[in-house]
Scaffold this motif. Structure first.
Motif, PDB file in Angstrom:
ATOM      1  N   ASN A 121       0.820  -1.221   0.000  1.00 46.08           N
ATOM      2  CA  ASN A 121       0.000   0.000   0.000  1.00 46.08           C
ATOM      3  C   ASN A 121       0.844   1.257   0.000  1.00 46.08           C
ATOM      4  O   ASN A 121       0.337   2.361   0.229  1.00 46.08           O
ATOM      5  N   GLN A 122       2.178   1.095  -0.230  1.00 48.29           N
ATOM      6  CA  GLN A 122       3.134   2.204  -0.313  1.00 48.29           C
ATOM      7  C   GLN A 122       3.437   2.843   1.048  1.00 48.29           C
ATOM      8  O   GLN A 122       4.035   3.919   1.108  1.00 48.29           O
ATOM      9  N   GLU A 123       3.011   2.193   2.129  1.00 50.52           N
ATOM     10  CA  GLU A 123       3.460   2.655   3.434  1.00 50.52           C
ATOM     11  C   GLU A 123       4.901   2.218   3.648  1.00 50.52           C
ATOM     12  O   GLU A 123       5.329   1.179   3.138  1.00 50.52           O
TER      13      GLU A 123
ATOM     14  N   THR B 187       4.995   2.099  10.977  1.00 49.41           N
ATOM     15  CA  THR B 187       5.241   2.680   9.658  1.00 49.41           C
ATOM     16  C   THR B 187       5.419   4.185   9.810  1.00 49.41           C
ATOM     17  O   THR B 187       5.015   4.775  10.821  1.00 49.41           O
ATOM     18  N   LEU B 188       6.018   4.802   8.787  1.00 55.04           N
ATOM     19  CA  LEU B 188       6.151   6.253   8.825  1.00 55.04           C
ATOM     20  C   LEU B 188       4.779   6.922   8.828  1.00 55.04           C
ATOM     21  O   LEU B 188       4.562   7.931   9.505  1.00 55.04           O
ATOM     22  N   GLN B 189       3.837   6.332   8.085  1.00 56.57           N
ATOM     23  CA  GLN B 189       2.511   6.919   8.000  1.00 56.57           C
ATOM     24  C   GLN B 189       1.788   6.861   9.350  1.00 56.57           C
ATOM     25  O   GLN B 189       1.156   7.842   9.767  1.00 56.57           O
ATOM     26  N   SER B 190       1.879   5.717  10.039  1.00 53.00           N
ATOM     27  CA  SER B 190       1.216   5.604  11.339  1.00 53.00           C
ATOM     28  C   SER B 190       1.885   6.513  12.368  1.00 53.00           C
ATOM     29  O   SER B 190       1.217   7.063  13.247  1.00 53.00           O
ATOM     30  N   MET B 191       3.205   6.690  12.259  1.00 48.20           N
ATOM     31  CA  MET B 191       3.929   7.587  13.156  1.00 48.20           C
ATOM     32  C   MET B 191       3.441   9.019  12.996  1.00 48.20           C
ATOM     33  O   MET B 191       3.166   9.714  13.987  1.00 48.20           O
ATOM     34  N   VAL B 192       3.345   9.481  11.749  1.00 46.56           N
ATOM     35  CA  VAL B 192       2.896  10.850  11.493  1.00 46.56           C
ATOM     36  C   VAL B 192       1.484  11.057  12.019  1.00 46.56           C
ATOM     37  O   VAL B 192       1.188  12.060  12.692  1.00 46.56           O
TER      38      VAL B 192
ATOM     39  N   VAL C 188       8.325   8.889  -1.416  1.00 44.94           N
ATOM     40  CA  VAL C 188       7.120   8.639  -0.609  1.00 44.94           C
ATOM     41  C   VAL C 188       7.196   9.435   0.696  1.00 44.94           C
ATOM     42  O   VAL C 188       6.210  10.041   1.132  1.00 44.94           O
ATOM     43  N   THR C 189       8.380   9.437   1.324  1.00 45.32           N
ATOM     44  CA  THR C 189       8.554  10.193   2.567  1.00 45.32           C
ATOM     45  C   THR C 189       8.392  11.681   2.324  1.00 45.32           C
ATOM     46  O   THR C 189       7.730  12.390   3.098  1.00 45.32           O
ATOM     47  N   GLU C 190       8.992  12.178   1.255  1.00 41.08           N
ATOM     48  CA  GLU C 190       8.902  13.600   0.915  1.00 41.08           C
ATOM     49  C   GLU C 190       7.444  14.007   0.720  1.00 41.08           C
ATOM     50  O   GLU C 190       7.007  15.059   1.213  1.00 41.08           O
ATOM     51  N   SER C 191       6.682  13.183   0.016  1.00 43.87           N
ATOM     52  CA  SER C 191       5.279  13.476  -0.233  1.00 43.87           C
ATOM     53  C   SER C 191       4.470  13.463   1.061  1.00 43.87           C
ATOM     54  O   SER C 191       3.617  14.334   1.289  1.00 43.87           O
TER      55      SER C 191
END
Length: 214
Positions: free
Chosen positions: A24-26, A78-83, A200-203
């Motif tokens: 899912n690109q996470e 994941t980076l997404q869950s962290m944010v 992905v991180t930048e976005s």
């Protein structure tokens, strides 16, 4: 893995970043940190030239591993869950200048910036001519990325350190993946994974206005 690769070479390190991206690109945190540990090992094989980067990276990795072993470890999977977790719980200091609590978002941002520099440098190394000066390649990559976030004295010291970089052939040989041609082929294969993780991180950070965290 080519014969003679002792585990400090870049092949497995760079390919590790491929496993960072879920379907899912996470971005999965544990492979991300594992990839960074490998990059630190590689940087350390180059002597003290990159110590200003590797020492800071080690400190940031340790911070993130503490989050990953803490009570809220699943929030940092994941980076997404962290944010999402840190923003939802007001753990990222976006509005109060002068008060900067340790947060995963800020810590990853520092690694993210350094990863961009390494990506640009290795891409330049891959596409450059045989007689290219690694000091110039590294300086240009640094000026296009990390230098924008460093104080003048750090920029000056880094630029001076880059003059001690070995030749392009020696740098490729230090990757320990076989011949220089094999090293170039490995970079061509592996670097898109790092580039994708960076993008992905930048976005993600741009979406949440996190790219300029102090």
């Amino acid at each position: 893995m080519a014969d003679g690769d002792d585990g400090n070479g870049l092949r497995n390190v760079l390919v590790t970043f491929k496993s960072c991206l879920a379907d899912n690109q996470e971005i999965l945190m544990d492979p991300y940190l594992k990839g960074w540990k490998g990059l630190v090992r590689f940087l350390n094989t180059m002597g003290t030239i990159f110590s200003f980067i590797s020492k800071d990276a080690v400190a940031k990795i340790q911070i993130m591993e503490t989050f990953r072993s803490g009570d809220q470890k699943e929030s940092y999977a994941t980076l997404q869950s962290m944010v999402q977790y840190e923003l939802s719980n007001s753990l990222v200091d976006l509005k109060q200048p002068g008060s900067y609590p340790t947060s995963g978002c800020r810590t990853i941002l520092r690694l993210h910036r350094a990863l961009h520099w390494l990506q640009l440098f290795l891409e330049a190394l891959q596409t450059s001519e045989a007689d290219a000066q690694t000091s110039v390649l590294c300086t240009d990559s640094y000026n296009a990325s990390l230098a924008n976030h460093h104080a003048w004295i750090i920029r000056k010291a880094a630029t001076m350190a880059f003059y001690a970089l070995p030749t392009r052939d020696a740098f490729l040989a230090n990757m320990r993946v076989g011949t220089n041609e094999e090293a170039i082929a490995m970079l061509e294969e592996a670097l898109p994974h790092i580039r994708k993780v960076y993008e992905v991180t930048e976005s993600l950070y741009a979406q949440h206005n996190l790219l300029e965290l102090p």
